[in-house]
Design a protein around this motif. Structure first.
Motif, mmCIF file in Angstrom:
data_model
loop_
_atom_site.group_PDB
_atom_site.id
_atom_site.type_symbol
_atom_site.label_atom_id
_atom_site.label_comp_id
_atom_site.label_asym_id
_atom_site.label_seq_id
_atom_site.Cartn_x
_atom_site.Cartn_y
_atom_site.Cartn_z
ATOM 1 N N HIS A 597 0.832 -1.068 0.029
ATOM 2 C CA HIS A 597 -0.138 0.145 -0.032
ATOM 3 C C HIS A 597 0.890 1.129 0.184
ATOM 4 O O HIS A 597 0.519 2.208 -0.386
ATOM 5 C CB HIS A 597 -1.132 0.048 0.735
ATOM 6 C CG HIS A 597 -0.293 0.942 2.579
ATOM 7 N ND1 HIS A 597 0.020 -0.429 3.115
ATOM 8 C CD2 HIS A 597 0.120 1.319 3.571
ATOM 9 C CE1 HIS A 597 0.973 -0.139 4.457
ATOM 10 N NE2 HIS A 597 0.460 0.835 4.610
ATOM 11 N N SER A 598 2.122 1.198 0.521
ATOM 12 C CA SER A 598 2.895 1.977 0.928
ATOM 13 C C SER A 598 3.972 2.152 0.425
ATOM 14 O O SER A 598 5.070 3.524 -0.451
ATOM 15 C CB SER A 598 2.947 2.652 2.652
ATOM 16 O OG SER A 598 3.676 1.631 3.055
ATOM 17 N N GLY A 599 5.029 1.381 -0.193
ATOM 18 C CA GLY A 599 6.305 1.436 -0.757
ATOM 19 C C GLY A 599 7.240 0.555 0.129
ATOM 20 O O GLY A 599 8.158 0.810 -0.141
ATOM 21 N N GLU A 600 6.689 0.906 1.395
ATOM 22 C CA GLU A 600 7.744 1.334 2.293
ATOM 23 C C GLU A 600 8.412 0.196 3.261
ATOM 24 O O GLU A 600 8.110 -1.322 2.447
ATOM 25 C CB GLU A 600 7.296 1.560 3.725
ATOM 26 C CG GLU A 600 8.113 1.726 5.256
ATOM 27 C CD GLU A 600 7.274 1.600 6.124
ATOM 28 O OE1 GLU A 600 8.513 1.720 7.669
ATOM 29 O OE2 GLU A 600 6.011 2.781 6.464
ATOM 30 N N SER A 601 10.118 0.231 2.978
ATOM 31 C CA SER A 601 10.647 -1.426 2.836
ATOM 32 C C SER A 601 10.600 -2.031 3.843
ATOM 33 O O SER A 601 11.081 -1.296 4.888
ATOM 34 C CB SER A 601 11.964 -0.903 2.410
ATOM 35 O OG SER A 601 12.675 -1.897 2.356
ATOM 36 N N VAL A 602 10.649 -2.743 3.792
ATOM 37 C CA VAL A 602 9.976 -4.434 4.927
ATOM 38 C C VAL A 602 11.745 -4.984 5.738
ATOM 39 O O VAL A 602 12.437 -5.180 6.244
ATOM 40 C CB VAL A 602 10.046 -5.199 4.554
ATOM 41 C CG1 VAL A 602 8.862 -6.180 6.473
ATOM 42 C CG2 VAL A 602 8.051 -4.736 4.652
ATOM 43 N N LEU A 603 12.168 -4.911 4.445
ATOM 44 C CA LEU A 603 13.625 -6.059 4.544
ATOM 45 C C LEU A 603 13.938 -5.991 2.593
ATOM 46 O O LEU A 603 13.803 -5.831 1.959
ATOM 47 C CB LEU A 603 13.268 -7.718 4.320
ATOM 48 C CG LEU A 603 12.710 -8.389 5.732
ATOM 49 C CD1 LEU A 603 11.745 -9.833 5.423
ATOM 50 C CD2 LEU A 603 13.801 -8.392 6.955
ATOM 51 N N THR A 604 14.922 -6.425 2.921
ATOM 52 C CA THR A 604 15.827 -6.156 1.645
ATOM 53 C C THR A 604 15.890 -8.154 1.002
ATOM 54 O O THR A 604 15.431 -8.158 1.969
ATOM 55 C CB THR A 604 16.969 -6.036 1.878
ATOM 56 O OG1 THR A 604 17.777 -7.031 2.107
ATOM 57 C CG2 THR A 604 17.850 -5.064 2.052
ATOM 58 N N VAL A 605 15.776 -7.709 -0.478
ATOM 59 C CA VAL A 605 15.926 -9.470 -1.114
ATOM 60 C C VAL A 605 16.886 -10.068 -0.226
ATOM 61 O O VAL A 605 16.560 -11.969 -0.383
ATOM 62 C CB VAL A 605 15.970 -9.659 -2.756
ATOM 63 C CG1 VAL A 605 15.927 -10.410 -2.843
ATOM 64 C CG2 VAL A 605 13.929 -9.000 -2.602
ATOM 65 N N GLU A 606 18.032 -9.003 -0.546
ATOM 66 C CA GLU A 606 19.179 -9.967 0.221
ATOM 67 C C GLU A 606 19.164 -10.493 1.075
ATOM 68 O O GLU A 606 19.354 -11.775 1.800
ATOM 69 C CB GLU A 606 20.433 -9.300 -0.277
ATOM 70 C CG GLU A 606 22.052 -10.002 0.469
ATOM 71 C CD GLU A 606 22.810 -8.782 0.168
ATOM 72 O OE1 GLU A 606 23.889 -9.210 0.662
ATOM 73 O OE2 GLU A 606 22.145 -7.428 -0.282
ATOM 74 N N GLU A 607 18.580 -10.313 1.641
ATOM 75 C CA GLU A 607 17.938 -10.203 3.655
ATOM 76 C C GLU A 607 17.627 -11.680 3.740
ATOM 77 O O GLU A 607 17.393 -12.826 3.891
ATOM 78 C CB GLU A 607 17.148 -9.187 4.574
ATOM 79 C CG GLU A 607 18.764 -8.601 4.999
ATOM 80 C CD GLU A 607 17.902 -7.197 5.472
ATOM 81 O OE1 GLU A 607 18.295 -6.701 6.626
ATOM 82 O OE2 GLU A 607 16.490 -7.106 5.177
ATOM 83 N N VAL A 608 16.417 -11.608 3.165
ATOM 84 C CA VAL A 608 15.481 -12.938 2.169
ATOM 85 C C VAL A 608 16.414 -14.162 2.452
ATOM 86 O O VAL A 608 16.142 -15.168 2.568
ATOM 87 C CB VAL A 608 14.496 -12.873 1.708
ATOM 88 C CG1 VAL A 608 13.143 -13.899 1.493
ATOM 89 C CG2 VAL A 608 13.312 -11.365 2.192
#
Length: 784
Positions: A597-608
């Motif tokens: 909904h906001s585009g706010e980052s949760v995690l990087t894909v690298e972290e996942v």
């Protein structure tokens, strides 16, 4: 819909490798102590070998093996792979026969390609047919050995035209094909004779196209050896590695799993490498020397006659039309010259009629093609697969009709063009998108059609100008005629990048790049984080039938998008397990997992990615390995507009302007698409004005199988090419795409022909329109 990567002119993923010379083609690879293979070609177009003596060749120092038809596998060849070829069999009929066309295998025996080929033959059917082969330590010794092979021939009548092959009493090129007809049979919808009765006018015309060659930069080349498990490994420049594997196994009478095919970078194919031309013989060569590596490379002169050509066609067209320009019925008869062997055979003629059906859906349409054997080089797949031939004929024909009815040729076409929602009665394919009218409007504006039509209406003098146009329809793959399966494998790396492995073959058209763009779009990654494995290996690559039929962006793209969406789902699900945020609230953007909904980052894909590899409890690397069976098709459309200047004294035609306008759905990479169109139009110009393989009418000997005498257009002969797109996105294609690979070559030739007609009033119904032929036709017409 706005996309971040799709629709952008990003740099090709293979650009740096190709311009710096880092890209590795077949000839850039080698094996230790590689031997050289050479082929003895028949000097006669039609002859039976009475005797063949290879003793002097075998005795030459440096010669490791000499092969004739006697040394190749019989029908009872063991499924185990021995170190030698097999028992000596005197009769060619006892040998394994196989087909060479690059079509998917069919479980229905009646839907398979004609099996009429031997690896080496006892009966030569064209000048250049493979009679014997030599394996030696170097090229000079191999060539000397060929000269030492003594062959006594019984020379037969050479049938160098379809008329000669069809005449009563003509010798049979293949004993199981009466009258030298490979196949016949087309289709009919509606009652064409009734349609003619209802028409105000019934107009007829005859049209003819010529034999041309692909002239791809990289010649046919391969090398083969036995690995430690005594499996045949073939490294080859091909469009169809999986099909090469199958056909080599069939030709040798061994199980398919005993063959491995590796495709490196390919220097062009255009359909010539959608045929298995040299690989079976190359495999036989390595078996003949106990599995040692053997390289087989054709010279340009060999390749122009002993690979594949474009089918020459003769058309007779009869059209019933009302005074207002509405077409009631069309009857097309076609004779296709397939040369000495079937290769793709009657499917070329079938494809021509099949793709034509979508443009002008008259209520009655009858198509009667026959495909005929002749003693000329083998015709096979070439860019457009029959459509450049039939659209030259019909788009010339409809121009002739407009002239006879005194109608504007654009308006005549508009009255009869297909509409969205049309369901083709025979294939059941539905037109879900169609931008042909918008293509015409755009091309008309670009070339200033109305202005020039007025300007050139009254002309005299030596040099005269005119404008012409021609439309086309095509398809995105072969469904429902053939299988359309494609595979893709995607792996998320520890740094958040991905590697994409494909069965689809990049042969220069840019498919690896557009696939990378699709993946980057779905996963929210920059292009430099999508690593494409550009080579294919039948042992490890996902299964895909190959590069042909303009199928890759559409058909293989479905598999790529499917794989990317599966990886995306897994990334978001893993992020949910890491954060407890529901996956449906999350999305991917800019290398991060973000709130939708906001585009706010949760995690990087690298972290996942790191967690997926190394978390002691949750570890499960994120991958996808998918296959997609496309049981649907999308029809691209387009048009060419051309302006020409004709010198009536010399017969020279100069193209002043040419525009190729396409409805190919969503354009994934505009710069690559434009380059594809430039290449296709250039090929179409050569087809129209200069290219033709020539043969002695009595002996069948080639007269110009080299790049000096074969008049391929150079950059000096190529005008500025205008390109435009109408993006009528198709709901069936990934990101709305339709095909673009082959369509650019289809309509230039008839557009140029129609421009010449506009300029001079003289109709040219035979290709190519070279100066000699134009001059002679002008004399016939009284213009000179």
């Amino acid at each position: 819909m706005a996309y971040a990567v799709v629709g952008k002119s990003v740099r090709r993923v293979d650009a740096i490798a190709k311009v710096t010379g880092q890209a590795k083609y077949t000839d850039d690879f080698s094996e230790r102590d590689m031997l050289v293979g050479k082929i003895l070609h028949s000097p006669y177009a039609h002859a039976i070998i009475k005797t063949i003596d290879v003793s002097k060749a075998k005795a030459l120092p440096g010669v490791e093996a000499v092969l004739t038809y006697k040394d190749l596998p019989g029908n009872q060849y063991s499924t185990a792979l021995p170190g030698v070829i097999g028992d000596v069999l005197e009769e060619e009929e006892e040998r394994v026969k196989f087909g060479t066309a690059g079509h998917p295998y069919s479980l229905d025996p009646n839907h398979r390609d004609k099996e009429d080929r031997h690896i080496l033959t006892k009966k030569a059917r064209f000048v250049g047919d493979a009679i014997a082969a030599v394996v030696a330590t170097d090229e000079l010794i191999a060539e000397e050995a060929l000269r030492l092979i003594d062959v006594e021939y019984e020379v037969l009548e050479a049938l160098t035209s379809t008329d000669a092959a069809l005449k009563d009493g003509a010798p049979l090129i293949h004993e199981d094909s009466p009258r030298n007809i490979l196949a016949s049979g087309g289709f009919a919808r509606g009652d064409v004779e009734e349609a003619f009765k209802e028409s105000d006018h019934v107009i007829e015309g005859e049209y003819e196209t010529s034999i041309v060659q692909h002239c791809h930069m990289e010649n046919q080349t391969s090398y083969a050896y036995l690995d430690a498990d005594r499996r045949i490994v073939i490294v080859t420049s091909t469009q169809i590695p999986q099909i090469v594997r199958r056909i080599v196994a069939q030709a040798l009478g061994i199980s398919w799993g005993r063959v491995r095919v590796i495709k490196p970078y390919v220097g062009g194919g255009f359909g010539n490498k959608q045929d298995v031309c040299i690989e079976p013989l190359n495999a036989a060569m390595t078996l003949a020397v106990g599995g040692r590596p053997v390289k087989l490379e054709l010279s340009r002169e060999e390749g122009m006659i002993d690979t594949r050509t474009r089918h020459a066609f003769k058309f007779k067209i009869k059209t019933g039309i009302n005074q207002d320009g509405v077409i009631n019925g069309i009857h097309i008869s076609a004779v296709s010259n397939t040369g000495a062997y079937a290769s793709h055979g009657h499917s070329i003629a079938g494809s021509a009629g099949g793709k034509f059906r979508y443009l002008y859906p008259a209520k009655a349409l009858k198509y009667d093609p026959i495909t005929v054997y002749t003693n000329l080089p083998v015709a096979g797949a070439m860019r457009g697969y029959g459509t450049p031939q039939i659209f030259f004929a019909f788009e010339s024909h409809i121009e002739d009709i407009a002239k006879k009815l005194n109608m504007d040729p654009i308006e005549l076409r508009r009255k009869n063009l297909v509409e969205v929602g049309y369901v083709e009665p025979l294939s059941k394919n539905k037109i879900m998108s169609c931008g042909i009218r918008e293509c015409i409007d755009k091309g008309r504006e670009l070339i200033k059609w109305d202005e020039k039509k007025t300007l050139y209406k009254e002309q005299s003098g030596v040099k005269r100008r005119g404008v012409g146009m021609a439309c086309f329809s095509y398809a995105s793959g072969t469904y429902p005629v053939a299988l359309e399966v494609a595979g893709a494998r995607l792996v998320l790396n520890q740094d958040g990048s991905v590697q994409l492995q494909l069965g689809a073959t990049e042969i220069g058209q840019g498919s690896d790049t557009v696939f990378a763009q699709m993946v980057a779009e779905v996963l929210g990654l920059p292009m430099d984080m999508v690593h494409v494995v550009s080579s294919q290996d039948t042992d490890v690559s996902p299964f895909d039938t190959g590069s042909y039929a303009s199928r890759q962006t559409y058909v293989s793209g479905m598999a790529v998008e499917k794989a990317a969406r599966e990886v995306k789902e897994k990334i978001l699900e893993f992020a949910h397990r890491m954060t407890d945020i529901p996956a449906h609230l999350l999305d991917l953007s800019n290398q991060s997992v973000v709130f939708k909904h906001s585009g706010e980052s949760v995690l990087t894909v690298e972290e996942v990615a790191m967690q997926s590899y190394y978390d002691r409890i949750l570890a499960k690397p994120i991958t996808s390995d998918v296959s997609n069976n496309a049981r649907i098709n999308a029809m691209p459309f387009g048009v060419t507009f051309a302006e020409v200047e004709v010198d009536t004294q010399t017969g020279k035609i100069e193209i002043l302007e040419i525009y190729n306008v396409h409805d190919s759905g969503k354009i994934v990479n505009p710069q690559l698409a434009e380059g594809q169109v430039h290449g296709g139009v250039s090929m179409g110009i050569g087809y129209a004005l200069s290219e033709q393989l020539l043969f002695d009418e009595v002996t069948g000997k080639p007269l110009n199988n080299n790049l000096l005498d074969y008049k391929l257009p150079t950059i000096m002969d190529t005008p500025d090419i205008g390109v435009a797109f109408v993006e009528a996105e198709d709901p069936t294609g990934p990101f709305g795409v339709k095909s673009l690979g082959e369509p650019p070559v289809i309509s230039p030739a008839p557009a140029i022909r129609n421009a010449v007609l506009d300029a001079t009033g003289v109709a040219f119904n035979r290709l190519p329109m070279n100066p000699q032929r134009v001059f002679e036709r002008f004399k016939e017409a009284g213009l000179i």
